[in-house]
Each structure stands twice: as C-alpha cells, then as structure tokens.
Design a protein around this motif. Sequence first.
Motif, short mmCIF file in Angstrom:
data_model
loop_
_atom_site.label_atom_id
_atom_site.label_comp_id
_atom_site.label_asym_id
_atom_site.label_seq_id
_atom_site.Cartn_x
_atom_site.Cartn_y
_atom_site.Cartn_z
N SER A 33 0.41 -1.22 -0.05
CA SER A 33 0.36 0.09 -0.01
C SER A 33 0.91 1.31 -0.33
O SER A 33 0.50 2.23 -0.38
CB SER A 33 -1.15 -0.34 1.23
OG SER A 33 -2.14 -0.54 0.93
N LYS A 72 0.47 4.00 -2.35
CA LYS A 72 0.27 5.65 -2.56
C LYS A 72 1.77 6.32 -3.08
O LYS A 72 1.10 7.13 -3.89
CB LYS A 72 0.47 6.23 -0.87
CG LYS A 72 0.30 7.63 -0.14
CD LYS A 72 -0.19 7.43 0.99
CE LYS A 72 -0.55 8.64 1.10
NZ LYS A 72 0.44 9.45 0.51
N SER A 82 0.54 6.66 -7.15
CA SER A 82 -0.52 7.65 -7.30
C SER A 82 0.42 9.24 -6.79
O SER A 82 0.16 9.75 -7.47
CB SER A 82 -1.32 7.38 -5.91
OG SER A 82 -2.05 8.39 -6.34
N ASP A 83 0.62 9.18 -6.05
CA ASP A 83 1.73 10.62 -4.85
C ASP A 83 2.39 11.15 -6.32
O ASP A 83 1.72 12.25 -6.96
CB ASP A 83 1.87 10.60 -4.20
CG ASP A 83 1.15 10.79 -3.09
OD1 ASP A 83 1.86 10.77 -1.29
OD2 ASP A 83 -0.31 10.46 -3.29
#
Length: 249
Positions: A126, A130, A133-134
């Motif tokens: 995860s 993240k 995604s960031d």
Amino acid sequence: MKETKTISLEEMKKDPSTLTREMLQDISKPYEEAKKAFKEASEAYKADVEDKKERIRNKRDHMAATLEELAAESERLAEEITDHIAEGDDDKAEQAEMRMDEITSEMYSLEKKIIQFQTVGVKGDSALFKAASDAYNDMIRKETQISNMASDISKAAEAWAKHYKDIQEKAFTIAYGPVAGSGYNTAGRRTKEDDIMVSITEQHDGLINVDGHQAGTDRDAKIRYVRGSLRGLEGTEAAAKRMEGVTNE
C-alpha cells in the motif's frame, strides 16, 4: 534544480528576446523529472507485486514437490502393506497403514493449499501504491503548469511570427502535443502514463467499474477517474466509490 524565471505574457509581447529555445527546455524539466519519478514509483510497485508472486510460486512449487514425494512414499507403503499381510506380519502392516493414513492427510492438506495459492490474488504494498499515486498526481500538476506556460509562449510567438516562427511551433507542440501528419491533438498526450496508472489502480483497488458512463470509450472514462475528474462518470460505480472516499476523508 535551477529555478526557471517566470516571464509574463505581456513581457513576451513587448520583448521578443524573452522567447528562446532554452526557455522551452527549462519549463519542460519539471514535468520530465515528475514523469521519471512516476515511472520509478510505478515500477517499484509492480516489482513488489512480481516479487510476491514469485515467492508464492516458489512456495507452491515446493509443496508440489513434497506432494510428489509423499505420493511415491504412499505407493511404496501400499506395496509393503501387501507384503506384510502376505507374510502374516500384522504389526508391521498396521504400522505401515498408520503411516499411510498420515501421508494421505498430509497430501490432502497440501493439495488444498496448492489450489488456494493458485487462486489467491496478490496485492502490492500500500505504501508503494501511495507513492506511485502521489507521483502520478504530481506529474499531472506539472503537466498542467507546463501546458499553461507553453500556451502563453505560443500566443506571444504568434505576434512575432516572422522572426520567431520556430519558437512558436515548438511552444505549440509542448502545449498541445504532436500528431503524425498535420495538426495537433490534446487527447493523445501522456496516454502511456495514464494507462499505467489505470492498470496499477485496478491491480490495487480492483476493477474501475465505469459501466453507464458518458465519457467516450471505457479507457477515456477510466483515465478521467484516475485523473480525479468525474465528468461523464455520473451514476457509475466508480464515481460513487470516489465520492465515498472524499466523504470519508
């Protein structure tokens, strides 16, 4: 990183010397760096998934090899039991039968685990998701900034068309993206990174359900979703999921 000097559209209109090839290269650097960062982050996530899959494959292969060994031992015990019974050695026959029962139980357990490992889904870390995604969102922000800046340069260069025609064309390309042949197409920009983000989002969060959308193709709808736009996705499961996430934040 060297900071790029901000030049207003009015300055560009008044002073054509502000329009240079170096300036176009400079405004592109933040996006190129952000794109590189996204590539590294997305590859790290995908590598983590592959590493986990490899460990599961190795575990499954080890269990399959153990299963074969147990099957061979069970076959050998069956022959021994027959021989012991034929020789009238009931104690040894009973001991062999007990071991055979243990093997049968172990084989059943291994077979069940092997089936489970074949069907289980593997989700990447995860924290790595993240980070990807960031990095993607940062890349999109940089893309928008560069597009706006390049659009201003294009407008100024048009006023100096004779003297700075080459600068105007290059800025226009940065702002709107090149297309084979004549003309430009904004829809064709950065699709490789968009597709990667759609792929790893579905790998991490599950299928992006855009059934019933009004955003062109399913691919266009999913790209809108990962870019944070719900226009044309109203009433879809993906939009409801995104709105629920915003509400819970």
